[in-house]
Structures are given as structure tokens and as C-alpha cells.
Design an enzyme around this catalytic site. Structure first.
Site, PDB file in Angstrom:
ATOM      1  N   ASP A 128      -6.017   0.236   6.144  1.00  0.00           N
ATOM      2  CA  ASP A 128      -7.071   0.121   5.286  1.00  0.00           C
ATOM      3  C   ASP A 128      -7.245  -1.254   4.964  1.00  0.00           C
ATOM      4  O   ASP A 128      -7.913  -1.650   3.915  1.00  0.00           O
ATOM      5  CB  ASP A 128      -6.586   0.888   3.791  1.00  0.00           C
ATOM      6  CG  ASP A 128      -5.409   0.441   3.460  1.00  0.00           C
ATOM      7  OD1 ASP A 128      -4.878  -0.372   3.866  1.00  0.00           O
ATOM      8  OD2 ASP A 128      -5.182   0.840   2.154  1.00  0.00           O
TER       9      ASP A 128
ATOM     10  N   ARG B   8      -7.368   7.992  -3.547  1.00  0.00           N
ATOM     11  CA  ARG B   8      -8.232   7.481  -4.437  1.00  0.00           C
ATOM     12  C   ARG B   8      -9.753   7.623  -3.790  1.00  0.00           C
ATOM     13  O   ARG B   8     -10.630   6.933  -4.917  1.00  0.00           O
ATOM     14  CB  ARG B   8      -7.772   6.060  -4.664  1.00  0.00           C
ATOM     15  CG  ARG B   8      -6.495   5.986  -5.535  1.00  0.00           C
ATOM     16  CD  ARG B   8      -5.894   4.764  -5.444  1.00  0.00           C
ATOM     17  NE  ARG B   8      -4.863   4.466  -4.290  1.00  0.00           N
ATOM     18  CZ  ARG B   8      -4.098   3.462  -3.953  1.00  0.00           C
ATOM     19  NH1 ARG B   8      -4.127   2.246  -4.849  1.00  0.00           N
ATOM     20  NH2 ARG B   8      -3.526   3.506  -3.139  1.00  0.00           N
TER      21      ARG B   8
ATOM     22  N   LEU C   1      -0.374   1.233   9.939  1.00  0.00           N
ATOM     23  CA  LEU C   1      -0.309   2.472   9.206  1.00  0.00           C
ATOM     24  C   LEU C   1      -1.496   3.218   8.679  1.00  0.00           C
ATOM     25  O   LEU C   1      -2.464   2.560   8.000  1.00  0.00           O
ATOM     26  CB  LEU C   1       0.542   1.754   7.850  1.00  0.00           C
ATOM     27  CG  LEU C   1       1.855   1.191   8.083  1.00  0.00           C
ATOM     28  CD1 LEU C   1       2.381   0.701   6.523  1.00  0.00           C
ATOM     29  CD2 LEU C   1       2.902   1.966   8.948  1.00  0.00           C
TER      30      LEU C   1
HETATM   31  C1  UD1 Z   1       0.346  -1.639  -0.254  1.00  0.00           C
HETATM   32  C2  UD1 Z   1       1.525  -2.528  -0.568  1.00  0.00           C
HETATM   33  C3  UD1 Z   1       1.284  -3.568  -1.992  1.00  0.00           C
HETATM   34  C4  UD1 Z   1       0.099  -4.421  -1.338  1.00  0.00           C
HETATM   35  C5  UD1 Z   1      -1.092  -3.481  -0.864  1.00  0.00           C
HETATM   36  C6  UD1 Z   1      -2.132  -4.326  -0.153  1.00  0.00           C
HETATM   37  C7  UD1 Z   1       3.378  -1.145  -0.362  1.00  0.00           C
HETATM   38  C8  UD1 Z   1       4.795  -0.481  -1.149  1.00  0.00           C
HETATM   39  N1  UD1 Z   1       2.582  -1.821  -1.296  1.00  0.00           N
HETATM   40  O1  UD1 Z   1       0.053  -0.922  -1.621  1.00  0.00           O
HETATM   41  O2  UD1 Z   1       2.225  -4.387  -1.981  1.00  0.00           O
HETATM   42  O3  UD1 Z   1      -0.306  -5.343  -2.297  1.00  0.00           O
HETATM   43  O4  UD1 Z   1      -0.804  -2.723   0.072  1.00  0.00           O
HETATM   44  O5  UD1 Z   1      -3.248  -3.580   0.341  1.00  0.00           O
HETATM   45  O6  UD1 Z   1       3.809  -1.162   0.846  1.00  0.00           O
HETATM   46  N2  UD1 Z   1       0.565   4.778   4.366  1.00  0.00           N
HETATM   47  C9  UD1 Z   1       1.184   5.741   5.276  1.00  0.00           C
HETATM   48  N3  UD1 Z   1       2.173   6.387   4.983  1.00  0.00           N
HETATM   49  C10 UD1 Z   1       2.397   6.483   3.614  1.00  0.00           C
HETATM   50  C11 UD1 Z   1       2.006   5.702   2.545  1.00  0.00           C
HETATM   51  C12 UD1 Z   1       1.022   4.942   2.987  1.00  0.00           C
HETATM   52  O7  UD1 Z   1       1.004   5.717   6.305  1.00  0.00           O
HETATM   53  O8  UD1 Z   1       3.591   7.286   3.305  1.00  0.00           O
HETATM   54  C13 UD1 Z   1      -0.471   3.926   4.655  1.00  0.00           C
HETATM   55  C14 UD1 Z   1      -1.815   4.122   4.270  1.00  0.00           C
HETATM   56  O9  UD1 Z   1      -2.616   5.311   5.024  1.00  0.00           O
HETATM   57  C15 UD1 Z   1      -2.434   2.765   4.099  1.00  0.00           C
HETATM   58  C16 UD1 Z   1      -1.228   2.085   3.996  1.00  0.00           C
HETATM   59  O10 UD1 Z   1      -0.056   2.470   4.235  1.00  0.00           O
HETATM   60  O11 UD1 Z   1      -3.236   2.665   5.266  1.00  0.00           O
HETATM   61  C17 UD1 Z   1      -1.107   1.356   2.654  1.00  0.00           C
HETATM   62  O12 UD1 Z   1      -0.816   2.293   1.821  1.00  0.00           O
HETATM   63  P1  UD1 Z   1      -1.362   2.335   0.220  1.00  0.00           P
HETATM   64  O13 UD1 Z   1      -0.724   3.579  -0.379  1.00  0.00           O
HETATM   65  O14 UD1 Z   1      -2.779   2.117   0.281  1.00  0.00           O
HETATM   66  O15 UD1 Z   1      -0.632   1.104  -0.261  1.00  0.00           O
HETATM   67  P2  UD1 Z   1      -1.030   0.178  -1.359  1.00  0.00           P
HETATM   68  O16 UD1 Z   1      -0.803   1.029  -2.834  1.00  0.00           O
HETATM   69  O17 UD1 Z   1      -2.425  -0.420  -1.220  1.00  0.00           O
HETATM   70 CA    CA Z   2      -4.100   0.205   0.245  1.00  0.00          CA
END
Ligand code: UD1
Ligand code: CA
Length: 466
Positions: free
Chosen positions: A116, A28, A21
């Protein structure tokens, strides 16, 4: 064989494909650069996760791109297939975007990881695969037990330890906020179950996002097992959301890289001030002294001593070299040469075996031949210097005439007197000598002595000219 398979996939019972993903904006980070392209130990953040999933699955992953998709795709190149998430509606929604790319895929299970999360190791992904297969689970996931919740989702277990749900921090009850087992956001999921289950995720009421983590409750409702494996190395679950996390990841990765080199026979005197990029190679019995940065594609031979206070970027250093208090970029130093203190080798510098560059020497796009010496305050630019040449203190190639860069050639065994200015293009013959302070504007024949301003040949060596 499907086109995305690599030559030598690791052996396992069921085929596995990975989804990475990488569509989020990374708000942030407060940056114009997409979060996953920020550098970490010489590579974009996402490159680390990408390598781990490719190593673990032996197949091209599917990368979900969205925010700044073109830049992210360019950084990955043809090592992955891509699916576009035009609107970032959450991690669950992101995975849905991979469905069409996966429609004809024979893989029975899917690894999902976030771009990430750079510290996850291929071995850990393999453990998740084995765990899911062994229990016939719908989902296996990596969790981490720490006291700092970092905004992560909480892993909710029942009284006997079965995983029941992952609850995001914003949705936690006060009791759930106290849970110390956190979701590491690395999963292996049964492909036959995944795509239908994704359609049952309800958008989160507050932000309208589809949380991938809701799959856990959906699996439990289906009577399926969910396994959470607690990470033995908490660093693997470092997720980068802010630049503070990026610095934490760097410390952890540095520790891991330094340790690997030490176990390979490299002495690192002060690991806390030794900064080695992921792709650097170092041979046995080399010593790295404090405050040293080894960057990019640098490679270092055996029995060398590097540092203290040294930066090497894309440098190739031979066996037995000593490099101290110096900066070397895109340059090569052959066996047993020594550089420093306070030298700067720039792009295209090539220091021959046993040669010496010393105090405040600068070399650019030049070769200093075998056993030649350049000890003090000198500059070589666009020069070819032969073997056993002595470059006196303060001697300089004047390679730039304001319009173009001109070459200087110095033959074997020449002696360039202190403060000589070599006004290029110019050639000093083998065995020739220039006097201190000579300003050389014309070629000096071999075995002659030239002095003055402009320099004139005053005698052939061994006899008088008159
Ligand atoms: C996420 C998890 C959380 C976990 C944490 C650990 C969810 C809802 N939450 O939260 O339980 O503890 O990771 O790091 O999954 N991304 C997309 N498309 C989107 C949103 C996000 O591709 O629409 C990708 C982002 O680029 C990123 C990853 O998904 O690489 C995680 O997204 P992020 O928003 O960082 O999730 P967290 O808040 O960290
Ligand atoms: Ca994250």
C-alpha cells in the site's frame, strides 16, 4: 543461478531479495475489492511497489498474501513468489510467513515494503541497501518528517540521534505523539539476523498483533545499529489506508508522471487537469491541453495536439494528429489525422493518415481510409472505407439487423451523400455517389450514382443510363 533471478540484476556487493506485504484486508477502504487492487493511475495499487522492488533487486519478490489471496495472486501472476498469511496477525507476523520461502535463498539482506506504499522509487530502495551495508546495520529504514502524523509509527531517537525504537501511534506516550519523524515502513534488513529476531517480537497487548516495527528495539538490545534515512521526497511515504489517501497518492503520482513527460519534451499546458496513466508513452513536441485523460496503454506520436477535454484509453495516435474534445478507446489514429470536436472512436476504429472525423462522428470496428473525411453527425460500424472518401453529414451504416452485425464496404473516392443510410451488408463501389437521403439496400457499382428509397442506380457517371 536461482530461478527467480532476472537477466540483468543491478550491480551491488550483497544479494538482496524483497518481501512485499499484501495480506491485510484494507478495512479502512470500506470496499469489497481488496485495498491493494484498487486502481491508481491505470494499475492496481500494489503493482507500483512490485515494479519498484523488482527494478531495485533484479529478483522476483515474495508477496505475502492473505485476505482475498486468489485475487491478489492473479493480479501479480508469475512475477513473484507467494507466501500465505492465513490469519492477519500483523506486519511482523506477515514477514515470518516468508521464512520458509527464503530458507535456501542466498540473499544476505531483505527489502521489506508494503503493497500500500505505491510511490517508493527503486533509487530510494537502493539508498537503503547502501546505507545498511555501509554501516553494517541490522536495519535501515525510510522515515519522513511531516507535521501531519497520519497514524504512522514514530521514530524515537536518543539524545545524539541514534534510532532507538519505532512506537506505533496507539502505544505512544503524549511526548512521543509530538515526534514528527514518522516510520515510512520501507526497510532493508540483515537476513542472517532477521528470522531469529522475528521470533522475539511479543504480540501487542491490545490487539494481539505482531508489529514488525518492534524489530528496531530488538536490534538495539542486540547492540546492532539501526539507520533511519529521512526521505527527501515526502510523497514516497504516502501509504494508502483510506480513499482519502488514495486520492492524495493519485495527485502525487500524477505530478511525478506529468513532470517526467515535460522533461521528455512534452508540453502540458495545465498539469493540474492532466491525468496520465503510468504506462502511457508520448513523443517529443506533443502538446497536451487542459482537462485531458490519457489512460491505459495509450501511445502518442510527436508533434500532436491532444485536448482540451479529451479522453484516450488504450489509443494509438500517430505523429502530427490533432484530437480535441473527443473520446478514443482501443482505437488507432494514423499520422496527421484530426479528430473532433465531439467525436467518439470505439474499439477497433482505425483512422487513416490525414483523415478527418468531425462533429458528433462515431466510428466502431471500422477503417476510414487515408485522407477520407467524415465531418458531421455520422456513424461507421463494421465498415471498411477506402481512401479519399467523403462521408456526408448524417450518413449512417445500419450495421445491426437486430441479430447480427453486418459489414459495409466503401471504395476509394466514393461520395456518400448527406443522410444516406447504408443498410448492411452492402458495398459501394469506388468512385460511386449516393444522393442525399438515399436508403441503400443493394450494392452500388463503381462510378455510378444511386438515389432514392430504396436507392436505385440512375446513371453511370459521365453518361445517362437511358
Ligand atoms: C505501518 C507501520 C507504521 C508505519 C505505516 C506507514 C507497523 C506495525 N506499522 O502501519 O509504523 O508508519 O505502516 O504506512 O508495521 N499486512 C499484512 N498482514 C498483516 C497486517 C498488514 O500483510 O497481518 C500488510 C497490509 O496489507 C499492508 C501493510 O502490511 O500492505 C501495512 O499494514 P497496515 O495495517 O496498513 O499498517 P499501518 O497501520 O499503515
Ligand atoms: Ca498502511
Amino acid at each position: 543461478m536461482p530461478s527467480h533471478e532476472l537477466d540483468d540484476p543491478p550491480s551491488r556487493s550483497l544479494l538482496v531479495r524483497a518481501i512485499v506485504l499484501a495480506a491485510g484486508k484494507g478495512t479502512r477502504m470500506k470496499s469489497s475489492l481488496p485495498k491493494v487492487l484498487h486502481p491508481l493511475r491505470g494499475l492496481p495499487i500494489m503493482e507500483h511497489a512490485l515494479r519498484a522492488v523488482i527494478r531495485a533487486t533484479g529478483q522476483k519478490p515474495i508477496v505475502i498474501v492473505g485476505h482475498d489471496a486468489a485475487a491478489v495472486q492473479a493480479a501479480v501472476g508469475n512475477r513473484a513468489d507467494f507466501a500465505l498469511q492465513a490469519e492477519q496477525l500483523g506486519t511482523g507476523h506477515a514477514v515470518m510467513m516468508a521464512e520458509s520461502a527464503m530458507r535456501d535463498d542466498p540473499s544476505a539482506q531483505v527489502i521489506i515494503t508494503a503493497a500500500d506504499m505505491p510511490l517508493v522509487r527503486p533509487e530510494t530502495l537502493q539508498v537503503l541497501v547502501n546505507e545498511r551495508e555501509h554501516h553494517g546495520a541490522a536495519i535501515s529504514l525510510l522515515s519522513v518528517v511531516v507535521n501531519d502524523p497520519r497514524g504512522f509509527g514514530r521514530v524515537v531517537r536518543d539524545a545524539v540521534g541514534n534510532v532507538m525504537a519505532i512506537v506505533e501511534q496507539i502505544a505512544c506516550t503524549p511526548e512521543q505523539l509530538k515526534i514528527t519523524e514518522l516510520n515510512g515502513a520501507i526497510y532493508c534488513i540483515d537476513a542472517a539476523w532477521l528470522w531469529g529476531a522475528l521470533r522475539r517480537i511479543q504480540p501487542n497487548s491490545r490487539k494481539g498483533e505482531y508489529f514488525l516495527t518492534d524489530l528496531v528495539e530488538i536490534a538495539v538490545a542486540d547492540g546492532r545499529t539501526v539507520r533511519a534515512i529521512v526521505a527527501s521526497d515526502v510523497d514516497e511515504c504516502i501509504g494508502i489506508n483510506t480513499r482519502v489517501d488514495l486520492a492524495d497518492a493519485d495527485v502525487a503520482l500524477r505530478r511525478r508522471i506529468n513532470r517526467a513527460h515535460m522533461l521528455n519534451g512534452v508540453s502540458i499546458v495545465d498539469p493540474a487537469t492532466t491525468y496520465i496513466d503510468l504506462d502511457v508513452t508520448i513523443s517529443e513536441d506533443t502538446t497536451i491541453l487542459p482537462n485531458t485523460h490519457l489512460l491505459g496503454s495509450t501511445s502518442i506520436g510527436a508533434k500532436a495536439v491532444i485536448g482540451p477535454d479529451t479522453t484516450l484509453r488504450n489509443a494509438t495516435i500517430g505523429n502530427g494528429c490533432a484530437i480535441r474534445q473527443s473520446v478514443i478507446e482501443d482505437a488507432q489514429v494514423d499520422d496527421d489525422a484530426d479528430v473532433g470536436p465531439f467525436s467518439h472512436l470505439r474499439s477497433g476504429a482505425h483512422i487513416g493518415a490525414g483523415a478527418h472525423v468531425g462533429n458528433f462522428g462515431e466510428v466502431k470496428n471500422s477503417t476510414l481510409g487515408v485522407h477520407s473525411k467524415m465531418g458531421h453527425f455520422s456513424y461507421l460500424g463494421d465498415a471498411t472505407v477506402g481512401e479519399n472518401v467523403n462521408i456526408g453529414a448524417g450518413a449512417i451504416t445500419c450495421n445491426y439487423d437486430g441479430v447480427r452485425k453486418n459489414p459495409t464496404v466503401i471504395g476509394d473516392g466514393a461520395f456518400i451523400g448527406s443522410d444516406t443510410l447504408l443498410v448492411a451488408p452492402v458495398e459501394i463501389g469506388a468512385g460511386a455517389t449516393t444522393g442525399a437521403g438515399a436508403v441503400v439496400t443493394k450494392n452500388v457499382p463503381p462510378d455510378t450514382v444511386a438515389v432514392g428509397l430504396p436507392a436505385r442506380v440512375i446513371r453511370r457517371k459521365g453518361k445517362s443510363l437511358t
